[in-house]
Design a protein around this motif. Structure first.
Motif, PDB file in Angstrom:
ATOM      1  N   ASN A 260      77.048  28.088  29.715  1.00 24.10           N
ATOM      2  CA  ASN A 260      75.903  27.201  29.524  1.00 24.10           C
ATOM      3  C   ASN A 260      76.267  25.741  29.792  1.00 24.10           C
ATOM      4  O   ASN A 260      75.514  25.015  30.462  1.00 24.10           O
ATOM      5  N   ALA A 261      77.416  25.315  29.285  1.00 20.28           N
ATOM      6  CA  ALA A 261      77.836  23.923  29.497  1.00 20.28           C
ATOM      7  C   ALA A 261      78.073  23.639  30.970  1.00 20.28           C
ATOM      8  O   ALA A 261      77.616  22.615  31.507  1.00 20.28           O
ATOM      9  N   TYR A 262      78.782  24.507  31.641  1.00 26.34           N
ATOM     10  CA  TYR A 262      79.074  24.276  33.060  1.00 26.34           C
ATOM     11  C   TYR A 262      77.815  24.379  33.925  1.00 26.34           C
ATOM     12  O   TYR A 262      77.688  23.668  34.924  1.00 26.34           O
ATOM     13  N   ARG A 263      76.886  25.244  33.548  1.00 25.19           N
ATOM     14  CA  ARG A 263      75.627  25.328  34.289  1.00 25.19           C
ATOM     15  C   ARG A 263      74.880  23.992  34.239  1.00 25.19           C
ATOM     16  O   ARG A 263      74.380  23.490  35.251  1.00 25.19           O
ATOM     17  N   ARG A 264      74.820  23.424  33.043  1.00 24.01           N
ATOM     18  CA  ARG A 264      74.105  22.158  32.879  1.00 24.01           C
ATOM     19  C   ARG A 264      74.842  21.003  33.550  1.00 24.01           C
ATOM     20  O   ARG A 264      74.228  20.071  34.072  1.00 24.01           O
ATOM     21  N   ILE A 265      76.170  21.055  33.560  1.00 20.76           N
ATOM     22  CA  ILE A 265      76.936  20.009  34.251  1.00 20.76           C
ATOM     23  C   ILE A 265      76.710  20.096  35.758  1.00 20.76           C
ATOM     24  O   ILE A 265      76.515  19.072  36.432  1.00 20.76           O
ATOM     25  N   LEU A 266      76.707  21.299  36.297  1.00 22.52           N
ATOM     26  CA  LEU A 266      76.464  21.462  37.734  1.00 22.52           C
ATOM     27  C   LEU A 266      75.062  21.018  38.122  1.00 22.52           C
ATOM     28  O   LEU A 266      74.857  20.440  39.201  1.00 22.52           O
ATOM     29  N   ASP A 267      74.100  21.262  37.267  1.00 22.93           N
ATOM     30  CA  ASP A 267      72.713  20.922  37.589  1.00 22.93           C
ATOM     31  C   ASP A 267      72.388  19.449  37.353  1.00 22.93           C
ATOM     32  O   ASP A 267      71.601  18.858  38.099  1.00 22.93           O
ATOM     33  N   GLY A 268      72.995  18.845  36.329  1.00 21.59           N
ATOM     34  CA  GLY A 268      72.610  17.477  35.988  1.00 21.59           C
ATOM     35  C   GLY A 268      73.736  16.480  35.860  1.00 21.59           C
ATOM     36  O   GLY A 268      73.491  15.310  35.542  1.00 21.59           O
ATOM     37  N   GLY A 269      74.975  16.912  36.077  1.00 21.86           N
ATOM     38  CA  GLY A 269      76.099  15.997  35.973  1.00 21.86           C
ATOM     39  C   GLY A 269      76.745  16.031  34.600  1.00 21.86           C
ATOM     40  O   GLY A 269      76.127  16.423  33.607  1.00 21.86           O
ATOM     41  N   TYR A 270      77.981  15.586  34.553  1.00 24.88           N
ATOM     42  CA  TYR A 270      78.744  15.607  33.310  1.00 24.88           C
ATOM     43  C   TYR A 270      78.265  14.509  32.362  1.00 24.88           C
ATOM     44  O   TYR A 270      77.976  13.387  32.766  1.00 24.88           O
ATOM     45  N   THR A 271      78.198  14.853  31.079  1.00 21.40           N
ATOM     46  CA  THR A 271      77.949  13.873  30.025  1.00 21.40           C
ATOM     47  C   THR A 271      78.914  14.150  28.888  1.00 21.40           C
ATOM     48  O   THR A 271      79.357  15.295  28.700  1.00 21.40           O
ATOM     49  N   PRO A 272      79.255  13.149  28.099  1.00 26.09           N
ATOM     50  CA  PRO A 272      80.130  13.393  26.941  1.00 26.09           C
ATOM     51  C   PRO A 272      79.570  14.446  25.997  1.00 26.09           C
ATOM     52  O   PRO A 272      80.329  15.193  25.370  1.00 26.09           O
ATOM     53  N   ALA A 273      78.251  14.518  25.870  1.00 27.76           N
ATOM     54  CA  ALA A 273      77.641  15.507  24.976  1.00 27.76           C
ATOM     55  C   ALA A 273      77.935  16.927  25.455  1.00 27.76           C
ATOM     56  O   ALA A 273      78.226  17.821  24.651  1.00 27.76           O
ATOM     57  N   LEU A 274      77.861  17.141  26.770  1.00 32.75           N
ATOM     58  CA  LEU A 274      78.174  18.465  27.310  1.00 32.75           C
ATOM     59  C   LEU A 274      79.662  18.757  27.168  1.00 32.75           C
ATOM     60  O   LEU A 274      80.062  19.889  26.888  1.00 32.75           O
ATOM     61  N   GLY A 275      80.479  17.735  27.363  1.00 34.35           N
ATOM     62  CA  GLY A 275      81.906  17.920  27.168  1.00 34.35           C
ATOM     63  C   GLY A 275      82.229  18.296  25.735  1.00 34.35           C
ATOM     64  O   GLY A 275      83.123  19.109  25.470  1.00 34.35           O
ATOM     65  N   ALA A 276      81.479  17.729  24.792  1.00 31.74           N
ATOM     66  CA  ALA A 276      81.702  18.017  23.374  1.00 31.74           C
ATOM     67  C   ALA A 276      81.367  19.469  23.033  1.00 31.74           C
ATOM     68  O   ALA A 276      81.944  20.048  22.109  1.00 31.74           O
ATOM     69  N   GLU A 277      80.438  20.072  23.770  1.00 28.26           N
ATOM     70  CA  GLU A 277      80.101  21.465  23.515  1.00 28.26           C
ATOM     71  C   GLU A 277      81.307  22.370  23.749  1.00 28.26           C
ATOM     72  O   GLU A 277      81.466  23.398  23.078  1.00 28.26           O
ATOM     73  N   LEU A 278      82.160  21.996  24.689  1.00 30.24           N
ATOM     74  CA  LEU A 278      83.338  22.801  24.992  1.00 30.24           C
ATOM     75  C   LEU A 278      84.411  22.672  23.924  1.00 30.24           C
ATOM     76  O   LEU A 278      85.407  23.404  23.949  1.00 30.24           O
ATOM     77  N   GLU A 279      84.219  21.750  22.994  1.00 28.05           N
ATOM     78  CA  GLU A 279      85.135  21.624  21.862  1.00 28.05           C
ATOM     79  C   GLU A 279      84.750  22.548  20.717  1.00 28.05           C
ATOM     80  O   GLU A 279      85.522  22.718  19.764  1.00 28.05           O
ATOM     81  N   THR A 280      83.565  23.139  20.777  1.00 28.38           N
ATOM     82  CA  THR A 280      83.094  23.978  19.679  1.00 28.38           C
ATOM     83  C   THR A 280      83.662  25.386  19.728  1.00 28.38           C
ATOM     84  O   THR A 280      83.544  26.133  18.756  1.00 28.38           O
ATOM     85  N   ILE A 281      84.251  25.770  20.842  1.00 29.45           N
ATOM     86  CA  ILE A 281      84.820  27.108  20.976  1.00 29.45           C
ATOM     87  C   ILE A 281      86.301  27.078  20.611  1.00 29.45           C
ATOM     88  O   ILE A 281      86.923  26.017  20.571  1.00 29.45           O
ATOM     89  N   SER A 282      86.860  28.225  20.351  1.00 27.96           N
ATOM     90  CA  SER A 282      88.286  28.324  20.080  1.00 27.96           C
ATOM     91  C   SER A 282      89.065  28.081  21.365  1.00 27.96           C
ATOM     92  O   SER A 282      88.803  28.736  22.392  1.00 27.96           O
ATOM     93  N   HIS A 283      89.988  27.135  21.322  1.00 27.36           N
ATOM     94  CA  HIS A 283      90.772  26.830  22.521  1.00 27.36           C
ATOM     95  C   HIS A 283      92.053  26.123  22.128  1.00 27.36           C
ATOM     96  O   HIS A 283      92.174  25.566  21.035  1.00 27.36           O
ATOM     97  N   ARG A 284      93.016  26.131  23.039  1.00 27.58           N
ATOM     98  CA  ARG A 284      94.212  25.321  22.874  1.00 27.58           C
ATOM     99  C   ARG A 284      93.880  23.898  23.318  1.00 27.58           C
ATOM    100  O   ARG A 284      92.790  23.635  23.813  1.00 27.58           O
ATOM    101  N   ALA A 285      94.820  23.002  23.162  1.00 24.19           N
ATOM    102  CA  ALA A 285      94.587  21.633  23.645  1.00 24.19           C
ATOM    103  C   ALA A 285      94.242  21.686  25.130  1.00 24.19           C
ATOM    104  O   ALA A 285      94.815  22.458  25.895  1.00 24.19           O
TER     105      ALA A 285
END
Length: 386
Positions: A260-285
């Motif tokens: 969902n985040a990457y779809r919206r970035i591809l369609d409308g460009g990157y924003t810090p808010a979309l980048g923050a969504e990728l912090e909500t999932i389990s991930h390493r640094a």
């Protein structure tokens, strides 16, 4: 050409989920021949259903047949390719020349994508695979944007695909034998036990060294997760036409959030808010630099210097040097990368590249000559390449 968002599909439910959240295509594996042996994967019936489901929505399905094949694998592979042709698979992912030769013999109409396991790093390799019948190449993760652009300029008719998000193997283009050695499970045949994710001790002839990374332990071989969400435009300009998300073993929440985040970035460009969504999932640094730094080596490796190596801008990032030691510390320059050490042991930290570990040591040193006094604290950066 519109850039494609390519998502992982570990099973039929995840295939439908990825497409519903905006993926243009998915890549999937059958019960054999793909590099995720412990994912649920697809039966032949499920794969046929998934392909039909995708095509009804104008989407595509690419099927991974990217193991490093042994002789015994070829007994059933030819019939499998014929099934994929009848199902209408949009392409087959391959890394082995022998597998490609068999495909061309039994199902020549099936489009071929070359897997990242083939370790394609240069334009001549892309030309080789193009001449062998491939229409797309998944580039090695070690390439910089500049190198990708040069490949595209040399072979513009071949589609280029690149990973943009997810976990990465610490070894060069995923060619790791550590799992095979320690557990008998081959990562090159989809059975990796991921021993690189385990905590390790550093042991020398003098005994164990104190090591510290964070409160959870010291993970000497654990690479960061890739996150290129802010750099998609740069990759598109370089010639990448398909942005690939890793994660056939990941859960539904992870898949839905990332797609969902990457779809919206591809369609409308990157924003810090979309980048923050990728912090909500389990991930390493995260890291946004899949390519190693190209920081020039010092004039004399192993030499002592009061100055830090020059900063690197490889991959659009830069490293900042640590402050000088109180009392006139020294750097031993072994590879041109610096980080802030600490007194009392060994500290491990990643440079801007997830594929290069920087070992930082602060120890008392007694030398003869060379300008370093007895008991003076110094530090050095040692690059450990997998």
């Amino acid at each position: 050409m519109k850039c494609e968002l390519l998502a992982p599909a570990g099973d039929l439910g995840k295939l439908k989920l990825a497409l519903s959240y905006g993926a243009d295509a998915v890549y999937a594996g059958g019960r054999n021949f793909s590099l995720r042996a412990y994912a649920a994967n697809f039966s032949d019936e499920e794969l046929a259903e998934g392909i039909a489901y995708a095509h009804a929505r104008g989407k595509k399905v690419y099927v991974a047949v990217n193991i490093f094949a042994r002789n015994a694998d070829f007994d059933d592979m030819g019939s499998y390719f014929c099934k994929l042709r009848e199902m209408g698979a949009d392409a087959v992912l391959i890394s082995d020349p022998g597998v490609l030769r068999l495909l061309r013999k039994v199902a020549p109409a099936l489009p071929v994508h070359i897997s990242t396991q083939a370790n394609v790093l240069n334009a001549e390799a892309v030309k080789f695979w193009k001449e062998a019948g491939a229409s797309r190449v998944v580039l090695a993760r070690e390439l910089s944007a500049e190198e990708i652009a040069a490949i595209h300029a040399a072979v513009p008719e071949t589609e280029l695909e690149a990973f943009v998000h997810g976990a990465m193997c610490i070894s060069y283009s995923g060619r790791c034998y550590l799992s095979d050695y320690l557990t008998g499970r081959s990562s090159n045949r989809g059975e990796c036990s991921q021993p690189c994710r385990n905590p390790y001790l550093l042991r020398t002839a003098a005994g164990d060294l104190t090591a510290e990374e964070d409160a959870r332990g010291t993970y000497l071989l654990n690479s960061r997760d890739l996150n290129m969400s802010a750099r998609l435009a740069e990759l598109a300009e370089a010639g990448v036409v398909s942005f690939k998300i890793e994660g056939r073993m990941k859960g539904e929440f992870y898949l839905a959030t990332v797609v969902n985040a990457y779809r919206r970035i591809l369609d409308g460009g990157y924003t810090p808010a979309l980048g923050a969504e990728l912090e909500t999932i389990s991930h390493r640094a995260y890291t946004s630099s899949p390519a190693p730094n190209s920081c020039p080596p010092p004039s004399k490796a192993g030499s002592l210097s009061n100055s830090c190596p020059p900063s690197s801008k490889a991959g659009g990032l830069s490293n900042s040097c640590p402050p000088p030691f109180k009392g006139g510390g020294k750097y031993i320059l072994l590879g041109g990368s610096c980080s802030v050490p600490f007194k009392g042991g060994v500290r491990f930290s990643c440079s801007s590249s997830p594929l290069r570990l920087v070992l930082l040591v602060t120890l008392p040193l007694a030398t003869r000559g060379g300008g370093v006094g007895e008991g003076e604290v110094f530090r050095f950066a040692l690059h450990i390449f997998p």
